[in-house]
Design an enzyme around this catalytic site. Structure first.
Site, PDB file in Angstrom:
ATOM      1  N   GLU A  78       0.829  -1.192   0.000  1.00 57.78           N
ATOM      2  CA  GLU A  78       0.000   0.000   0.000  1.00 57.78           C
ATOM      3  C   GLU A  78       0.870   1.251   0.000  1.00 57.78           C
ATOM      4  O   GLU A  78       1.942   1.275   0.591  1.00 57.78           O
ATOM      5  CB  GLU A  78      -0.944  -0.016   1.204  1.00 57.78           C
ATOM      6  CG  GLU A  78      -1.922  -1.171   1.116  1.00 57.78           C
ATOM      7  CD  GLU A  78      -3.023  -1.146   2.166  1.00 57.78           C
ATOM      8  OE1 GLU A  78      -4.148  -1.515   1.826  1.00 57.78           O
ATOM      9  OE2 GLU A  78      -2.762  -0.754   3.315  1.00 57.78           O
ATOM     10  N   CYS A 117      -1.229   5.648  10.081  1.00 51.44           N
ATOM     11  CA  CYS A 117      -0.058   4.924  10.589  1.00 51.44           C
ATOM     12  C   CYS A 117      -0.470   3.590  11.178  1.00 51.44           C
ATOM     13  O   CYS A 117      -1.375   3.528  12.014  1.00 51.44           O
ATOM     14  CB  CYS A 117       0.620   5.717  11.703  1.00 51.44           C
ATOM     15  SG  CYS A 117       1.358   7.239  11.161  1.00 51.44           S
TER      16      CYS A 117
HETATM   17  N1  SAH Z   1       8.377   0.594   9.904  1.00 45.12           N
HETATM   18  C1  SAH Z   1       8.658   1.979  10.112  1.00 45.12           C
HETATM   19  C2  SAH Z   1       7.549   2.887   9.538  1.00 45.12           C
HETATM   20  C3  SAH Z   1       6.254   2.591  10.211  1.00 45.12           C
HETATM   21  S1  SAH Z   1       4.846   3.591  10.126  1.00 45.12           S
HETATM   22  C4  SAH Z   1       8.791   2.240  11.599  1.00 45.12           C
HETATM   23  O1  SAH Z   1       8.388   1.404  12.398  1.00 45.12           O
HETATM   24  O2  SAH Z   1       9.292   3.296  11.966  1.00 45.12           O
HETATM   25  C5  SAH Z   1       5.171   5.054  10.949  1.00 45.12           C
HETATM   26  C6  SAH Z   1       4.835   5.096  12.427  1.00 45.12           C
HETATM   27  O3  SAH Z   1       3.519   4.621  12.707  1.00 45.12           O
HETATM   28  C7  SAH Z   1       5.794   4.254  13.262  1.00 45.12           C
HETATM   29  O4  SAH Z   1       6.272   5.032  14.307  1.00 45.12           O
HETATM   30  C8  SAH Z   1       4.877   3.158  13.762  1.00 45.12           C
HETATM   31  O5  SAH Z   1       5.313   2.616  14.983  1.00 45.12           O
HETATM   32  C9  SAH Z   1       3.562   3.871  13.896  1.00 45.12           C
HETATM   33  N2  SAH Z   1       2.399   2.982  14.036  1.00 45.12           N
HETATM   34  C10 SAH Z   1       2.319   1.666  13.752  1.00 45.12           C
HETATM   35  N3  SAH Z   1       1.099   1.186  14.062  1.00 45.12           N
HETATM   36  C11 SAH Z   1       0.375   2.212  14.529  1.00 45.12           C
HETATM   37  C12 SAH Z   1      -0.981   2.352  14.983  1.00 45.12           C
HETATM   38  N4  SAH Z   1      -1.837   1.345  14.983  1.00 45.12           N
HETATM   39  N5  SAH Z   1      -1.374   3.574  15.405  1.00 45.12           N
HETATM   40  C13 SAH Z   1      -0.520   4.633  15.361  1.00 45.12           C
HETATM   41  N6  SAH Z   1       0.741   4.555  14.928  1.00 45.12           N
HETATM   42  C14 SAH Z   1       1.203   3.362  14.517  1.00 45.12           C
END
Ligand code: SAH
Length: 356
Positions: free
Chosen positions: A94, A349
């Protein structure tokens, strides 16, 4: 006879080599790259200034987009658009486009199909890692978004004349980018090169949950250095091990590596912290985080947990979120609350998955 290759897997130097082998003049490679990256024309038949033999070679051997947009989801809450992209082998990823008037639009790209890190609150890793994305699959996400916006300009808050609306890139989609560093670096070369998409590194931010020194070092050596965001989520190691189970480094090492990268590159450094009710969002947790980051001169992005299916977690009440932010600000740490986007289309996110 070459087997069919993906145009977007190659840098200009490599394309030039491939063209030379076929006795085409080197400048034809740059011309073709211009069609793909500047004019977003992917069909060799339409590359009007290329001679027929070059067009035929491209059609037969160097197809441009191996990935295709399978479905487009448009948020009714904001102007977020989510793309379900089908890869050549049938895997899905995605990509999210967050349109903003005033040129601040950003695209959130994935680097892996699935994810091996398995953060407790994120759906991207629920089925583990399928595979790393290729160079072309990373770069093509931006081509797809740009082409889609060009074709649907009026509905996405982008000026009709603006043929390439993606201004900022966040490498925050599915996957852990620093477990696919080599392909990502080559994609970054294509994304930033003058002959490619020509985007500035200052407008690109990479988010990592593991922050390994060795991989950061590769970025530094290659001089392809985006801003860095580190997913921290906890100020103590016991809790972080539960939330980010597949990260080997402890918090001290993560912070040390991140600060090293900043001093080696002069890039912006942000720590991300997902706020989970009754888990890591109390005033005491905020105090611990403030003590950890106080003298680091970093920015903190708080992300209120976005609901995902079958999750044991929930978001804290707003007053706790504001209190958490307040504790950090009082400790002199620039702290923002990330605005959630595209929740109704599961584009926020942690909501991106590789399952159709
Ligand atoms: N894999 C990378 C990018 C992830 S997405 C990383 O972990 O940094 C970006 C952010 O969204 C990351 O900080 C991740 O921890 C967060 N994230 C993941 N799941 C989430 C959720 N359900 N609610 C809010 N943020 C979330």
């Amino acid at each position: 006879m070459l087997k069919s290759l993906s145009f977007t897997d190659y840098t200009l130097a490599e394309l030039t080599g491939i063209f030379r082998e076929k006795n085409f003049p080197a400048y034809r490679a740059e011309q073709a790259a211009g069609w793909v990256y500047k004019k977003l024309v992917f069909s060799p038949g339409k590359m009007t200034d290329l001679p027929p033999d070059v067009k035929a070679f491209l059609s037969d051997n160097l197809h441009v987009t191996g990935s295709i947009i399978e479905r487009v989801f448009e948020s009714k809450l904001d102007s977020t658009v989510k793309f379900l992209v089908k890869l050549a082998d049938g895997n899905y990823i995605e990509t999210v486009f967050m349109a903003e008037s005033g040129g601040k639009s950003a695209v959130c790209i994935s680097t892996q199909a699935g994810c091996p890190i398995k953060c407790a609150f994120c759906v991207s890793g629920r089925n583990g890692l399928k595979r790393n994305l290729t160079v072309g699959e990373i770069a093509e996400q931006i081509l797809h978004v740009n082409a889609h916006c060009r074709d649907n300009a009026s509905s996405h808050n982008v000026k009709e004349s603006q043929s390439r609306p993606v201004r900022n890139i966040v490498i925050m989609g599915m996957g852990e980018p620093l477990l696919n560093t080599d392909n990502l670096l080559k994609a970054l070369e294509i994304i930033t090169a003058k002959w490619g998409l020509g985007m500035g590194l200052n407008r690109i931010t990479l988010s990592t949950a593991i922050c390994p020194r060795e991989q950061l070092d590769k970025l530094v050596k290659s001089k392809l250095v985006p801003n860095l965001a580190v997913s921290l989520h906890a100020a103590d190691d016991n809790l972080r091990k539960k939330l980010v189970p597949h990260c080997k480094a402890d918090i001290a090492e993560i912070v040390r590596n991140a600060k090293w990268y900043r001093s080696a590159t002069g890039k912006e450094l942000t720590f991300e912290y997902v706020l989970l009710r009754d888990v890591n969002s109390s005033a005491k947790d905020a105090g611990n985080l403030a003590r950890l980051l106080k003298r680091c001169n970093v920015k903190v992005n708080l992300i209120v947990f976005n609901a995902v299916k079958d999750s044991e977690f929930s978001p804290p009440p707003e007053k706790d979120v504001l209190k958490f932010q307040d504790v950090l600000i009082r400790a002199g740490i620039m702290t923002f609350i990330r605005q959630s986007r595209g929740q109704d289309i599961s584009a926020a996110c942690g909501q991106l998955t590789s399952s159709e």
